[in-house]
Design a protein around this motif. Sequence first.
Motif, PDB file in Angstrom:
ATOM      1  N   GLU A 123       0.899  -9.269  -1.918  1.00  0.00           N
ATOM      2  CA  GLU A 123       0.003  -8.257  -1.473  1.00  0.00           C
ATOM      3  C   GLU A 123       0.564  -7.668  -0.332  1.00  0.00           C
ATOM      4  O   GLU A 123       0.628  -6.400  -0.354  1.00  0.00           O
ATOM      5  N   MET A 124       1.145  -8.337   0.515  1.00  0.00           N
ATOM      6  CA  MET A 124       1.815  -7.775   1.859  1.00  0.00           C
ATOM      7  C   MET A 124       3.038  -7.057   1.532  1.00  0.00           C
ATOM      8  O   MET A 124       3.121  -6.116   2.153  1.00  0.00           O
ATOM      9  N   TRP A 125       3.659  -7.397   0.646  1.00  0.00           N
ATOM     10  CA  TRP A 125       5.073  -7.030   0.545  1.00  0.00           C
ATOM     11  C   TRP A 125       5.257  -5.989  -0.660  1.00  0.00           C
ATOM     12  O   TRP A 125       6.327  -5.448  -0.702  1.00  0.00           O
ATOM     13  N   LYS A 126       4.369  -5.747  -1.439  1.00  0.00           N
ATOM     14  CA  LYS A 126       4.361  -4.797  -2.604  1.00  0.00           C
ATOM     15  C   LYS A 126       4.167  -3.335  -1.689  1.00  0.00           C
ATOM     16  O   LYS A 126       3.563  -3.326  -0.673  1.00  0.00           O
ATOM     17  N   PRO A 127       4.762  -2.488  -2.499  1.00  0.00           N
ATOM     18  CA  PRO A 127       4.458  -0.841  -2.187  1.00  0.00           C
ATOM     19  C   PRO A 127       3.212  -0.580  -1.801  1.00  0.00           C
ATOM     20  O   PRO A 127       2.087  -0.985  -2.532  1.00  0.00           O
ATOM     21  N   GLY A 128       2.887  -0.257  -0.470  1.00  0.00           N
ATOM     22  CA  GLY A 128       1.470   0.111   0.067  1.00  0.00           C
ATOM     23  C   GLY A 128       0.873  -0.980   0.557  1.00  0.00           C
ATOM     24  O   GLY A 128      -0.195  -1.238   1.318  1.00  0.00           O
ATOM     25  N   GLY A 129       1.447  -2.207   0.811  1.00  0.00           N
ATOM     26  CA  GLY A 129       1.078  -3.486   1.317  1.00  0.00           C
ATOM     27  C   GLY A 129       1.299  -3.523   2.818  1.00  0.00           C
ATOM     28  O   GLY A 129       2.049  -2.574   3.102  1.00  0.00           O
ATOM     29  N   GLY A 130       0.713  -4.251   3.583  1.00  0.00           N
ATOM     30  CA  GLY A 130       0.729  -4.160   5.158  1.00  0.00           C
ATOM     31  C   GLY A 130       2.170  -4.140   5.714  1.00  0.00           C
ATOM     32  O   GLY A 130       2.326  -3.477   6.524  1.00  0.00           O
ATOM     33  N   ALA A 131       3.103  -4.996   5.059  1.00  0.00           N
ATOM     34  CA  ALA A 131       4.187  -5.360   5.596  1.00  0.00           C
ATOM     35  C   ALA A 131       5.174  -4.007   5.007  1.00  0.00           C
ATOM     36  O   ALA A 131       6.373  -4.222   5.580  1.00  0.00           O
ATOM     37  N   PHE A 132       5.040  -3.593   3.869  1.00  0.00           N
ATOM     38  CA  PHE A 132       5.799  -2.849   3.305  1.00  0.00           C
ATOM     39  C   PHE A 132       5.666  -1.288   3.617  1.00  0.00           C
ATOM     40  O   PHE A 132       6.691  -0.546   3.605  1.00  0.00           O
ATOM     41  N   GLY A 133       4.524  -0.952   3.673  1.00  0.00           N
ATOM     42  CA  GLY A 133       4.084   0.273   4.142  1.00  0.00           C
ATOM     43  C   GLY A 133       3.764   1.209   3.037  1.00  0.00           C
ATOM     44  O   GLY A 133       3.821   0.702   1.900  1.00  0.00           O
ATOM     45  N   THR A 134       3.259   2.484   3.012  1.00  0.00           N
ATOM     46  CA  THR A 134       2.858   3.006   1.947  1.00  0.00           C
ATOM     47  C   THR A 134       4.082   4.051   1.173  1.00  0.00           C
ATOM     48  O   THR A 134       4.931   4.522   1.996  1.00  0.00           O
ATOM     49  N   VAL A 135       3.908   4.096  -0.037  1.00  0.00           N
ATOM     50  CA  VAL A 135       4.827   4.859  -0.594  1.00  0.00           C
ATOM     51  C   VAL A 135       4.178   5.947  -1.141  1.00  0.00           C
ATOM     52  O   VAL A 135       3.036   5.971  -2.015  1.00  0.00           O
ATOM     53  N   ASP A 136       4.659   7.122  -0.779  1.00  0.00           N
ATOM     54  CA  ASP A 136       4.103   8.655  -1.216  1.00  0.00           C
ATOM     55  C   ASP A 136       4.439   8.628  -2.612  1.00  0.00           C
ATOM     56  O   ASP A 136       5.547   8.302  -3.031  1.00  0.00           O
TER      57      ASP A 136
END
Lengths: 136, 91
Positions: A123-136
């Motif tokens: 969950e942390m590392w998927k797009p939008g997860g806390g560690a990965f950031g948000t993908v527009d």
Amino acid sequence: MILDEPDSHFIFVFHPKIFEGKKYTVYEGRELTNGEVLKYWGKWIFFGDKSQLDEWARKLDRYVEDETIPCIKYDRIPPANLGLTELVMMVYCDKRKSEEIWQILQQHGVKIKAWVSEWETMEMWKPGGGAFGTVD
Amino acid sequence: MSISFIVPGSLKDWFGGSEQVICEGKTIGECIDDLDSKFPGFRHRVFDEKGEINSSVMIFIDGQNLRLLNGLATSVKDGDEVSIIPFAAGG
């Protein structure tokens, strides 16, 4: 056994059976299914400098050899790309064994008590997860 | 109630150079307030203005991720240990 290959960022502590094609994601001697890995698998996370983590690896290796601890991984150098200044050690196991293994870690001087499940990590590392950031 | 907060060496400056400090409180929120009075600015290091856990850290009570519990309202009991780690280390 400690697998310390200089070209690898990580140093591992594995049971030799890994080289026979056996998985380390096991519970009570049985390999977990993918669904069980998501439900139960995770790791204890703690920190130290290289000499401290090397010492823990040597001391914990016997628990890997007797298959109490399935796997250990730690940094060779601080992962500066993640903004960290210390080395991270991760002791992997099934949640249902996690307190038993925590007792071992505590006996060896580990103080930080942080359990992160495989599911949380994904969950942390998927797009939008806390560690990965948000993908527009 | 005495609650122990533990951080790795890289965050010990948050507690004036100590990796472990004791605080008082019945909830995480009360503990944070107590620590903020002793170490000004601590609250904003771990919680944002909305009361959400700061995205740069992970907080654990007796090993359990606070994000999976009840946030600032999470109850603590005497002797509990709270660990804080950098978020990026959790992967």
